[in-house]
Design a protein around this motif. Structure first.
Motif, PDB file in Angstrom:
ATOM      1  N   UNK A  16     -20.264   7.690 -16.618  1.00  0.00           N
ATOM      2  CA  UNK A  16     -18.832   7.441 -16.465  1.00  0.00           C
ATOM      3  C   UNK A  16     -18.211   7.412 -17.856  1.00  0.00           C
ATOM      4  N   UNK A  17     -17.071   8.081 -17.966  1.00  0.00           N
ATOM      5  CA  UNK A  17     -16.348   8.127 -19.240  1.00  0.00           C
ATOM      6  C   UNK A  17     -14.972   7.503 -19.069  1.00  0.00           C
ATOM      7  N   UNK A  18     -14.444   7.010 -20.165  1.00  0.00           N
ATOM      8  CA  UNK A  18     -13.037   6.619 -20.213  1.00  0.00           C
ATOM      9  C   UNK A  18     -12.306   7.827 -20.781  1.00  0.00           C
ATOM     10  N   UNK A  19     -11.347   8.368 -20.001  1.00  0.00           N
ATOM     11  CA  UNK A  19     -10.637   9.569 -20.435  1.00  0.00           C
ATOM     12  C   UNK A  19      -9.238   9.590 -19.816  1.00  0.00           C
ATOM     13  N   UNK A  20      -8.250   9.774 -20.658  1.00  0.00           N
ATOM     14  CA  UNK A  20      -6.856   9.887 -20.211  1.00  0.00           C
ATOM     15  C   UNK A  20      -6.434   8.699 -19.339  1.00  0.00           C
ATOM     16  N   UNK A  21      -6.849   7.503 -19.756  1.00  0.00           N
ATOM     17  CA  UNK A  21      -6.439   6.293 -19.063  1.00  0.00           C
ATOM     18  C   UNK A  21      -7.181   5.995 -17.777  1.00  0.00           C
ATOM     19  N   UNK A  24     -13.745   8.317 -15.342  1.00  0.00           N
ATOM     20  CA  UNK A  24     -14.063   9.588 -14.687  1.00  0.00           C
ATOM     21  C   UNK A  24     -15.560   9.861 -14.759  1.00  0.00           C
ATOM     22  N   UNK A  25     -16.107  10.501 -13.721  1.00  0.00           N
ATOM     23  CA  UNK A  25     -17.517  10.879 -13.776  1.00  0.00           C
ATOM     24  C   UNK A  25     -17.711  12.065 -14.719  1.00  0.00           C
ATOM     25  N   UNK A  26     -18.824  12.064 -15.433  1.00  0.00           N
ATOM     26  CA  UNK A  26     -19.202  13.179 -16.303  1.00  0.00           C
ATOM     27  C   UNK A  26     -20.688  13.420 -16.101  1.00  0.00           C
ATOM     28  N   UNK A  27     -21.062  14.689 -16.007  1.00  0.00           N
ATOM     29  CA  UNK A  27     -22.476  15.032 -15.874  1.00  0.00           C
ATOM     30  C   UNK A  27     -22.794  16.228 -16.761  1.00  0.00           C
ATOM     31  N   UNK A  78     -18.316   2.166 -20.273  1.00  0.00           N
ATOM     32  CA  UNK A  78     -16.991   2.785 -20.229  1.00  0.00           C
ATOM     33  C   UNK A  78     -15.895   1.709 -20.264  1.00  0.00           C
ATOM     34  N   UNK A  79     -16.211   0.504 -19.775  1.00  0.00           N
ATOM     35  CA  UNK A  79     -15.251  -0.601 -19.846  1.00  0.00           C
ATOM     36  C   UNK A  79     -14.987  -1.001 -21.298  1.00  0.00           C
ATOM     37  N   UNK A  80     -16.052  -1.038 -22.085  1.00  0.00           N
ATOM     38  CA  UNK A  80     -15.915  -1.369 -23.507  1.00  0.00           C
ATOM     39  C   UNK A  80     -15.107  -0.290 -24.223  1.00  0.00           C
ATOM     40  N   UNK A  81     -15.353   0.983 -23.862  1.00  0.00           N
ATOM     41  CA  UNK A  81     -14.570   2.075 -24.447  1.00  0.00           C
ATOM     42  C   UNK A  81     -13.077   1.880 -24.172  1.00  0.00           C
ATOM     43  N   UNK A  82     -12.744   1.504 -22.941  1.00  0.00           N
ATOM     44  CA  UNK A  82     -11.337   1.269 -22.604  1.00  0.00           C
ATOM     45  C   UNK A  82     -10.761   0.125 -23.437  1.00  0.00           C
ATOM     46  N   UNK A  83     -11.502  -0.965 -23.549  1.00  0.00           N
ATOM     47  CA  UNK A  83     -11.021  -2.112 -24.319  1.00  0.00           C
ATOM     48  C   UNK A  83     -10.801  -1.725 -25.778  1.00  0.00           C
ATOM     49  N   UNK A  96     -10.144  12.781 -25.983  1.00  0.00           N
ATOM     50  CA  UNK A  96     -11.359  13.371 -25.417  1.00  0.00           C
ATOM     51  C   UNK A  96     -12.133  12.301 -24.650  1.00  0.00           C
ATOM     52  N   UNK A  97     -13.036  12.707 -23.739  1.00  0.00           N
ATOM     53  CA  UNK A  97     -13.802  11.728 -22.961  1.00  0.00           C
ATOM     54  C   UNK A  97     -14.737  10.888 -23.837  1.00  0.00           C
ATOM     55  N   UNK A  98     -14.736   9.584 -23.565  1.00  0.00           N
ATOM     56  CA  UNK A  98     -15.626   8.638 -24.240  1.00  0.00           C
ATOM     57  C   UNK A  98     -16.648   8.172 -23.200  1.00  0.00           C
ATOM     58  N   UNK A  99     -17.875   8.708 -23.300  1.00  0.00           N
ATOM     59  CA  UNK A  99     -18.900   8.439 -22.293  1.00  0.00           C
ATOM     60  C   UNK A  99     -19.636   7.135 -22.586  1.00  0.00           C
ATOM     61  N   UNK A 100     -19.775   6.314 -21.558  1.00  0.00           N
ATOM     62  CA  UNK A 100     -20.587   5.116 -21.643  1.00  0.00           C
ATOM     63  C   UNK A 100     -22.019   5.447 -21.244  1.00  0.00           C
ATOM     64  N   UNK A 101     -22.977   4.975 -22.026  1.00  0.00           N
ATOM     65  CA  UNK A 101     -24.402   5.231 -21.745  1.00  0.00           C
ATOM     66  C   UNK A 101     -25.187   3.930 -21.861  1.00  0.00           C
TER      67      UNK A 101
END
Length: 189
Positions: A16-21, A24-27, A78-83, A96-101
């Motif tokens: 899951x990524x944080x992207x454009x507010x 979103x899923x990313x694979x 992805x929650x931390x990316x949003x914060x 750009x998408x910020x993917x949580x891993x």
């Protein structure tokens, strides 16, 4: 890394990524069909990382003109990316998408996990439309990367991919002469 990942296909992942507010899923499938940059960094809310991600944000339009998507990845959620995006002026300009891993699957797939810390190395991977890794760069933690240099390398990778039989010499820039390796060039460069 004991074996090179150059020209190997990326391994499957779902994240899951944080992207454009939004979240979103990313694979791995999202990275295929176009050029991609996967940009690993140790952690949100740190020191060198925001300067690198901000530099990428400042150059993002240039990558987009080349049909390149950037994916930043850390072992944060992805929650931390949003914060971080919401609280930092520098990170707030990222489009750009910020993917949580948080499980480290993607980080391990690319061979950049610092196991004792649970964090990613500063690894940069350029992936072609077939999902194969064309460029790998790994920096020590205290050494930040340069988006303009990455952009130059992406242009070189795209040029070589679209011009079989040609190679780009050191410091090559778009529009400059390339080389066509042949027996006649041996010992002449």
């Amino acid at each position: 890394m004991s074996t090179s990942l150059i020209n190997t296909e990326i391994k499957p992942f779902n994240a899951t990524a944080f992207h454009a507010g939004k979240f979103v899923p990313v694979s791995d499938a999202d990275l295929k069909g176009k050029w991609s940059v996967v940009f690993f960094y140790p952690a949100d809310f740190t020191f060198v990382c925001p300067t690198e991600l901000g530099d990428l944000a400042d150059n993002y339009a240039e990558f987009q003109k080349l049909g390149v998507e950037i994916y930043s990845v850390s072992t944060d959620t992805h929650f931390t990316h949003k914060a971080w995006h919401d609280s930092s002026e520098t990170i707030g300009k990222i489009n750009y998408p910020m993917i949580g891993d948080p499980t480290g699957v993607i980080t391990r797939n690319f061979g950049v996990m610092i196991e004792e810390a649970g964090l990613a190395e500063r690894g940069t991977f350029v992936i072609d439309p077939q999902g194969k890794i064309q460029i790998i760069e790994i920096n020590a933690g205290g050494i930040g990367r340069d988006a303009a240099e990455l952009l130059r390398k992406v242009k070189a990778a795209q040029y070589v991919a679209s011009h079989p039989g040609e190679v780009c010499p050191a410091k090559w820039k778009e529009g400059e002469a390339t080389l066509a390796p042949s027996l006649d060039l041996v010992g002449k460069i």
